[in-house]
Scaffold this motif. Structure first.
Motif, mmCIF file in Angstrom:
data_model
loop_
_atom_site.group_PDB
_atom_site.id
_atom_site.type_symbol
_atom_site.label_atom_id
_atom_site.label_comp_id
_atom_site.label_asym_id
_atom_site.label_seq_id
_atom_site.Cartn_x
_atom_site.Cartn_y
_atom_site.Cartn_z
ATOM 1 N N UNK A 182 32.705 -63.258 -8.145
ATOM 2 C CA UNK A 182 31.282 -62.900 -8.281
ATOM 3 C C UNK A 182 30.594 -62.383 -7.033
ATOM 4 N N UNK A 183 31.062 -62.705 -5.941
ATOM 5 C CA UNK A 183 30.660 -61.998 -4.892
ATOM 6 C C UNK A 183 30.775 -60.477 -4.640
ATOM 7 N N UNK A 184 31.764 -60.316 -5.173
ATOM 8 C CA UNK A 184 32.016 -58.720 -5.558
ATOM 9 C C UNK A 184 31.207 -57.821 -6.338
ATOM 10 N N UNK A 185 30.507 -58.700 -6.992
ATOM 11 C CA UNK A 185 29.362 -57.938 -8.077
ATOM 12 C C UNK A 185 28.294 -57.993 -7.608
ATOM 13 N N UNK A 206 30.496 -65.220 2.591
ATOM 14 C CA UNK A 206 29.119 -65.215 3.221
ATOM 15 C C UNK A 206 28.494 -63.638 2.960
ATOM 16 N N UNK A 207 27.234 -63.512 2.255
ATOM 17 C CA UNK A 207 26.442 -62.307 2.046
ATOM 18 C C UNK A 207 25.258 -62.428 2.504
ATOM 19 N N UNK A 208 24.781 -61.116 3.000
ATOM 20 C CA UNK A 208 23.372 -61.114 3.392
ATOM 21 C C UNK A 208 22.845 -60.202 2.269
ATOM 22 N N UNK A 218 26.255 -67.970 0.429
ATOM 23 C CA UNK A 218 27.642 -68.165 0.381
ATOM 24 C C UNK A 218 28.281 -68.503 -0.974
ATOM 25 N N UNK A 219 29.287 -67.882 -1.228
ATOM 26 C CA UNK A 219 30.007 -68.119 -2.629
ATOM 27 C C UNK A 219 31.268 -68.432 -2.466
ATOM 28 N N UNK A 220 32.239 -69.473 -3.024
ATOM 29 C CA UNK A 220 33.429 -69.774 -3.019
ATOM 30 C C UNK A 220 34.094 -68.814 -4.215
ATOM 31 N N UNK A 221 33.397 -67.970 -4.963
ATOM 32 C CA UNK A 221 33.807 -67.353 -6.169
ATOM 33 C C UNK A 221 33.837 -65.873 -5.777
ATOM 34 N N UNK A 234 20.967 -67.651 -6.380
ATOM 35 C CA UNK A 234 21.755 -68.047 -5.484
ATOM 36 C C UNK A 234 20.955 -69.019 -4.595
ATOM 37 N N UNK A 235 21.674 -69.809 -4.042
ATOM 38 C CA UNK A 235 20.957 -70.881 -2.946
ATOM 39 C C UNK A 235 20.886 -70.112 -1.627
ATOM 40 N N UNK A 236 19.891 -69.650 -1.331
ATOM 41 C CA UNK A 236 19.575 -68.737 -0.004
ATOM 42 C C UNK A 236 19.099 -69.577 1.045
ATOM 43 N N UNK A 237 19.501 -69.297 2.358
ATOM 44 C CA UNK A 237 18.881 -70.011 3.464
ATOM 45 C C UNK A 237 18.528 -68.738 4.383
ATOM 46 N N UNK A 238 17.622 -69.019 5.589
ATOM 47 C CA UNK A 238 17.034 -68.239 6.679
ATOM 48 C C UNK A 238 16.533 -66.826 6.034
#
Length: 138
Positions: free
Chosen positions: A33-36, A50-52, A27-30, A63-67
């Motif tokens: 940045x997520x668009x890139x 939220x990105x997968x 997850x990113x609050x920016x 990135x801090x990733x989970x699951x």
């Protein structure tokens, strides 16, 4: 191209396909940045984007990733408004001790399963399909 509604048909024609990639959730609050970032899925929530993404992308982007998960595509064209298709699947996987994060695409449903349980999930899905086929022929 509305997809199948009949749950019995969906279950007997279920063709689960396991993707080779390991996927993670971030997850990113920016949002800029997520668009890139190359993502398999993107969903905007009030708290952030939220990105997968592949595990490799998460590592490369810091990135801090989970699951850590594997994606199983339920290769049957289910209608977006098909009622009750995913419930028995999620319940059966839960009974096997597996969490699942389902994502609906236009044509297929995709299940993100804990990476270390992917083979178990595939076995369970094939058992469900085979039981549905046996029920139709018996």
């Amino acid at each position: 191209m509305t997809g199948e509604h009949d749950i019995a048909v969906l279950m007997v024609t279920l063709d689960p396909v396991l993707d080779a990639e390991t996927w993670v959730f971030v997850t990113l609050d920016d949002r800029e940045r997520a668009d890139g970032i190359a993502a398999r899925m993107r969903f905007e929530e009030a708290e952030g984007t939220t990105l997968i993404v592949s595990e490799a992308v998460a590592l490369a982007e810091g990135l801090d990733a989970v699951f850590p998960s594997r994606m199983i595509t339920l290769n049957v064209h289910s209608a977006l408004d098909a009622v009750g298709f995913l419930a028995p699947i999620a319940n059966r996987l839960a009974a096997e001790g597996m969490g699942v994060n389902p994502v609906a695409g236009f044509f297929h449903d995709h299940l993100f399963i804990p990476a270390h349980r992917a083979d178990d999930a595939m076995r369970t899905l094939l058992e469900m399909r085979d039981a549905a086929r046996d029920g139709m022929s018996g």
